[in-house]
Design a protein around this motif. Sequence first.
Motif, PDB file in Angstrom:
ATOM      1  N   PRO A 182       0.813  -1.220   0.000  1.00 29.95           N
ATOM      2  CA  PRO A 182       0.000   0.000   0.000  1.00 29.95           C
ATOM      3  C   PRO A 182       0.846   1.270   0.000  1.00 29.95           C
ATOM      4  O   PRO A 182       0.364   2.331  -0.363  1.00 29.95           O
ATOM      5  N   GLY A 183       2.101   1.181   0.373  1.00 31.61           N
ATOM      6  CA  GLY A 183       2.960   2.361   0.410  1.00 31.61           C
ATOM      7  C   GLY A 183       3.157   3.021  -0.931  1.00 31.61           C
ATOM      8  O   GLY A 183       3.555   4.190  -1.000  1.00 31.61           O
ATOM      9  N   ARG A 184       2.859   2.306  -2.023  1.00 29.96           N
ATOM     10  CA  ARG A 184       3.065   2.906  -3.340  1.00 29.96           C
ATOM     11  C   ARG A 184       2.100   4.064  -3.560  1.00 29.96           C
ATOM     12  O   ARG A 184       2.422   5.025  -4.256  1.00 29.96           O
ATOM     13  N   TRP A 185       0.908   3.983  -2.984  1.00 32.05           N
ATOM     14  CA  TRP A 185      -0.053   5.077  -3.164  1.00 32.05           C
ATOM     15  C   TRP A 185       0.330   6.282  -2.325  1.00 32.05           C
ATOM     16  O   TRP A 185       0.105   7.436  -2.733  1.00 32.05           O
ATOM     17  N   LEU A 186       0.891   6.048  -1.143  1.00 30.57           N
ATOM     18  CA  LEU A 186       1.404   7.176  -0.352  1.00 30.57           C
ATOM     19  C   LEU A 186       2.565   7.847  -1.079  1.00 30.57           C
ATOM     20  O   LEU A 186       2.693   9.073  -1.089  1.00 30.57           O
ATOM     21  N   ALA A 187       3.427   7.028  -1.683  1.00 29.89           N
ATOM     22  CA  ALA A 187       4.540   7.582  -2.450  1.00 29.89           C
ATOM     23  C   ALA A 187       4.020   8.416  -3.623  1.00 29.89           C
ATOM     24  O   ALA A 187       4.576   9.471  -3.953  1.00 29.89           O
ATOM     25  N   LEU A 188       2.946   7.966  -4.251  1.00 30.52           N
ATOM     26  CA  LEU A 188       2.362   8.719  -5.358  1.00 30.52           C
ATOM     27  C   LEU A 188       1.895  10.096  -4.897  1.00 30.52           C
ATOM     28  O   LEU A 188       2.019  11.082  -5.632  1.00 30.52           O
ATOM     29  N   SER A 189       1.395  10.181  -3.663  1.00 28.78           N
ATOM     30  CA  SER A 189       0.928  11.477  -3.159  1.00 28.78           C
ATOM     31  C   SER A 189       2.075  12.477  -3.086  1.00 28.78           C
ATOM     32  O   SER A 189       1.870  13.686  -3.275  1.00 28.78           O
ATOM     33  N   VAL A 190       3.287  11.995  -2.824  1.00 26.27           N
ATOM     34  CA  VAL A 190       4.450  12.887  -2.809  1.00 26.27           C
ATOM     35  C   VAL A 190       4.798  13.323  -4.228  1.00 26.27           C
ATOM     36  O   VAL A 190       5.114  14.487  -4.490  1.00 26.27           O
ATOM     37  N   LEU A 191       4.726  12.387  -5.162  1.00 25.61           N
ATOM     38  CA  LEU A 191       5.060  12.707  -6.551  1.00 25.61           C
ATOM     39  C   LEU A 191       4.110  13.749  -7.130  1.00 25.61           C
ATOM     40  O   LEU A 191       4.532  14.628  -7.885  1.00 25.61           O
ATOM     41  N   VAL A 192       2.831  13.655  -6.777  1.00 27.74           N
ATOM     42  CA  VAL A 192       1.889  14.612  -7.340  1.00 27.74           C
ATOM     43  C   VAL A 192       2.093  16.001  -6.736  1.00 27.74           C
ATOM     44  O   VAL A 192       1.716  17.011  -7.347  1.00 27.74           O
ATOM     45  N   LEU A 193       2.710  16.083  -5.561  1.00 24.61           N
ATOM     46  CA  LEU A 193       3.061  17.391  -5.013  1.00 24.61           C
ATOM     47  C   LEU A 193       4.066  18.101  -5.918  1.00 24.61           C
ATOM     48  O   LEU A 193       3.991  19.316  -6.127  1.00 24.61           O
ATOM     49  N   ALA A 194       5.014  17.333  -6.453  1.00 26.52           N
ATOM     50  CA  ALA A 194       6.000  17.917  -7.370  1.00 26.52           C
ATOM     51  C   ALA A 194       5.311  18.429  -8.632  1.00 26.52           C
ATOM     52  O   ALA A 194       5.638  19.504  -9.150  1.00 26.52           O
ATOM     53  N   VAL A 195       4.358  17.653  -9.139  1.00 29.03           N
ATOM     54  CA  VAL A 195       3.607  18.076 -10.318  1.00 29.03           C
ATOM     55  C   VAL A 195       2.820  19.344 -10.002  1.00 29.03           C
ATOM     56  O   VAL A 195       2.752  20.277 -10.809  1.00 29.03           O
ATOM     57  N   LEU A 196       2.212  19.370  -8.811  1.00 23.09           N
ATOM     58  CA  LEU A 196       1.451  20.543  -8.386  1.00 23.09           C
ATOM     59  C   LEU A 196       2.343  21.779  -8.350  1.00 23.09           C
ATOM     60  O   LEU A 196       1.949  22.878  -8.770  1.00 23.09           O
ATOM     61  N   LEU A 197       3.569  21.593  -7.878  1.00 26.02           N
ATOM     62  CA  LEU A 197       4.530  22.684  -7.791  1.00 26.02           C
ATOM     63  C   LEU A 197       4.752  23.331  -9.154  1.00 26.02           C
ATOM     64  O   LEU A 197       4.693  24.551  -9.308  1.00 26.02           O
ATOM     65  N   VAL A 198       4.999  22.500 -10.166  1.00 29.85           N
ATOM     66  CA  VAL A 198       5.273  23.010 -11.507  1.00 29.85           C
ATOM     67  C   VAL A 198       4.020  23.609 -12.140  1.00 29.85           C
ATOM     68  O   VAL A 198       4.067  24.672 -12.771  1.00 29.85           O
ATOM     69  N   ALA A 199       2.876  22.939 -11.972  1.00 29.11           N
ATOM     70  CA  ALA A 199       1.645  23.405 -12.606  1.00 29.11           C
ATOM     71  C   ALA A 199       1.192  24.747 -12.050  1.00 29.11           C
ATOM     72  O   ALA A 199       0.779  25.633 -12.803  1.00 29.11           O
ATOM     73  N   VAL A 200       1.266  24.906 -10.743  1.00 29.50           N
ATOM     74  CA  VAL A 200       0.865  26.176 -10.133  1.00 29.50           C
ATOM     75  C   VAL A 200       1.763  27.297 -10.637  1.00 29.50           C
ATOM     76  O   VAL A 200       1.302  28.383 -11.008  1.00 29.50           O
ATOM     77  N   ASP A 201       3.065  27.049 -10.699  1.00 34.98           N
ATOM     78  CA  ASP A 201       3.988  28.081 -11.151  1.00 34.98           C
ATOM     79  C   ASP A 201       3.692  28.499 -12.579  1.00 34.98           C
ATOM     80  O   ASP A 201       3.748  29.681 -12.917  1.00 34.98           O
ATOM     81  N   ALA A 202       3.373  27.538 -13.439  1.00 35.56           N
ATOM     82  CA  ALA A 202       3.125  27.847 -14.844  1.00 35.56           C
ATOM     83  C   ALA A 202       1.869  28.690 -15.026  1.00 35.56           C
ATOM     84  O   ALA A 202       1.824  29.571 -15.889  1.00 35.56           O
ATOM     85  N   THR A 203       0.844  28.448 -14.212  1.00 32.10           N
ATOM     86  CA  THR A 203      -0.421  29.143 -14.407  1.00 32.10           C
ATOM     87  C   THR A 203      -0.440  30.532 -13.778  1.00 32.10           C
ATOM     88  O   THR A 203      -1.071  31.436 -14.311  1.00 32.10           O
ATOM     89  N   VAL A 204       0.243  30.699 -12.653  1.00 31.90           N
ATOM     90  CA  VAL A 204       0.171  32.007 -12.001  1.00 31.90           C
ATOM     91  C   VAL A 204       0.909  33.065 -12.808  1.00 31.90           C
ATOM     92  O   VAL A 204       0.615  34.260 -12.701  1.00 31.90           O
ATOM     93  N   LEU A 205       1.863  32.668 -13.651  1.00 35.87           N
ATOM     94  CA  LEU A 205       2.605  33.658 -14.427  1.00 35.87           C
ATOM     95  C   LEU A 205       1.667  34.429 -15.352  1.00 35.87           C
ATOM     96  O   LEU A 205       1.789  35.651 -15.492  1.00 35.87           O
ATOM     97  N   GLY A 206       0.726  33.713 -15.987  1.00 36.88           N
ATOM     98  CA  GLY A 206      -0.202  34.397 -16.877  1.00 36.88           C
ATOM     99  C   GLY A 206      -1.022  35.449 -16.153  1.00 36.88           C
ATOM    100  O   GLY A 206      -1.219  36.566 -16.656  1.00 36.88           O
ATOM    101  N   LEU A 207      -1.505  35.130 -14.940  1.00 35.84           N
ATOM    102  CA  LEU A 207      -2.271  36.105 -14.165  1.00 35.84           C
ATOM    103  C   LEU A 207      -1.412  37.278 -13.720  1.00 35.84           C
ATOM    104  O   LEU A 207      -1.869  38.416 -13.674  1.00 35.84           O
ATOM    105  N   ALA A 208      -0.152  36.997 -13.388  1.00 33.04           N
ATOM    106  CA  ALA A 208       0.723  38.049 -12.869  1.00 33.04           C
ATOM    107  C   ALA A 208       1.298  38.938 -13.957  1.00 33.04           C
ATOM    108  O   ALA A 208       1.828  40.011 -13.664  1.00 33.04           O
TER     109      ALA A 208
END
Length: 510
Positions: free
Chosen positions: A17-43
């Motif tokens: 079951p630890g693989r799904w917890l590990a996935l939650s960490v990986l999606v944080l990295a994706v969130l990091l990049v996605a948020v940065d890419a979108t806020v630039l347009g607004l700013a």
Amino acid sequence: MTSTLQPAFATEEGRRPGRWLALSVLVLAVLLVAVDATVLGLATPFISEDLKPSGNQLLWIGDVYSFVIAGLLVSMGSLGDRIGRKRLLLIGATAFGLVSVLNAYATTPELMILARALLGVAGATLMPATLALIRNLFHDPRERSLAIGIWGATASAGTAVGPVVGGFLLEHFWWGSVFLINLPVMVVLVLVGIKLLPESRNPAPGPWDLRSVVLSLVGMVGIVYGIKEAASHGFSWTALGVGVMGAAALYGFVRRQLTLPIPLLDMRLFRDRGFSGAVLADLLTILGLSGVVFFLSQYLQLVQGRGPLEAGLAELPAAVGAVVAGLLAGTAARRYSVRAVVSGGLAGIGLSLAALTLVDQSTGYPLLGAALLVVGVGAGLSFTVTSDVILAGVPKEQAGAAAAVSETAYELGAALGIALLGSVVTGVYRDFNAPPGTPAEAHESLGGAVETAASLPAPTGEALLNAAREAFTDGIALAAGAGAVVLLAAAGAAWVLLKGQRLEGRANHS
């Protein structure tokens, strides 16, 4: 019962079951990049007002991140295969957070461009590492499809969270605050990732060839820069020279990979029609989308007069559609076919962009919202399935390099889209008929026109704003038409190249 095609620990790992917890960490990295890419347009309107970049500098602020990340993704994906994907991910996340501070406190256009470039270096470590780790965490094809769907859905959720959170911050703080939201995500990612993520690497990686790294970077940046300059300012010997230099460097990169015993990127992967078709679909999709999306936030704010938070909420349907479609994409591809889902998604995006050619200054939100929703659904279907095809078709040891190819197509498409279609918007805008005596900076960007209009007498300022907004909207409509052509062509190419591709069959070769 353990398969004879893979070691026992792989099967056991797939059941933990630890693989799904590990996935939650990986999606944080994706969130990091996605948020940065979108806020630039607004700013961007606020950056324009504060730093006063020229139109060309504004394009560089928008696309230099993609230039650098496209040039380094293959090298960083291969580096992760060699030194460990977990290690590279954690180093990159830390650097991403720290460089975000430099973005937030940039005081000149030149410093902002440099900060975005450095962010590209850090960002190049994140996306291929996350996909490669998913490839090594999930050995069951259906679980892997779901994991990739969650991965893609999180990226889409980031595009929703970014504008809303960014819009709130822009209404209450200065524009640099939108970059500082990366810091808490980075801290959680690193601290939790140290505990939960398993390390994985190629057991026989070979040396990391520095000459290949340089050739890849010079080649990608040179070609994209040459195209960008030609699109922005017309033909010049400088643009041609830089573009030719980039092409020569990429040719040298390919030749060198074919001669190295253990290359950074195994060029034989491209002999697989499904792999090549998926990469091409990603490249053309982002090329057709990004030039329009980059200017959409400015349209909502500076043309239609919406506040940053309202503009962020207005873009929400695209993210919602992508999240839902991404989670269902693997199931849909198995029930129907890979090419039907990918081609259908791309065709839907193309038709939505065609609808955006009808926009004017007073276009109502129902048309915009419906178009964005279909764009999100199409992107969620296409990107999730193509990512699955790319990852499932390579050995686990090459997961980092394969994931990097997928991300390179994405980032190169973004850079080319902003350069080519963004230059269409800029070119149409610069030619608008301004009232006599209008300062030159009003023709550089719509933000410059808004600022100039505020300093002019009311009738003159209003005339300037109307002319500038009409030209900007005409530019977006023309770019949307060009993007629609590209997406419909991509749908046709995917239908041909992905014929016979099936997720289960490809996954069973892992």
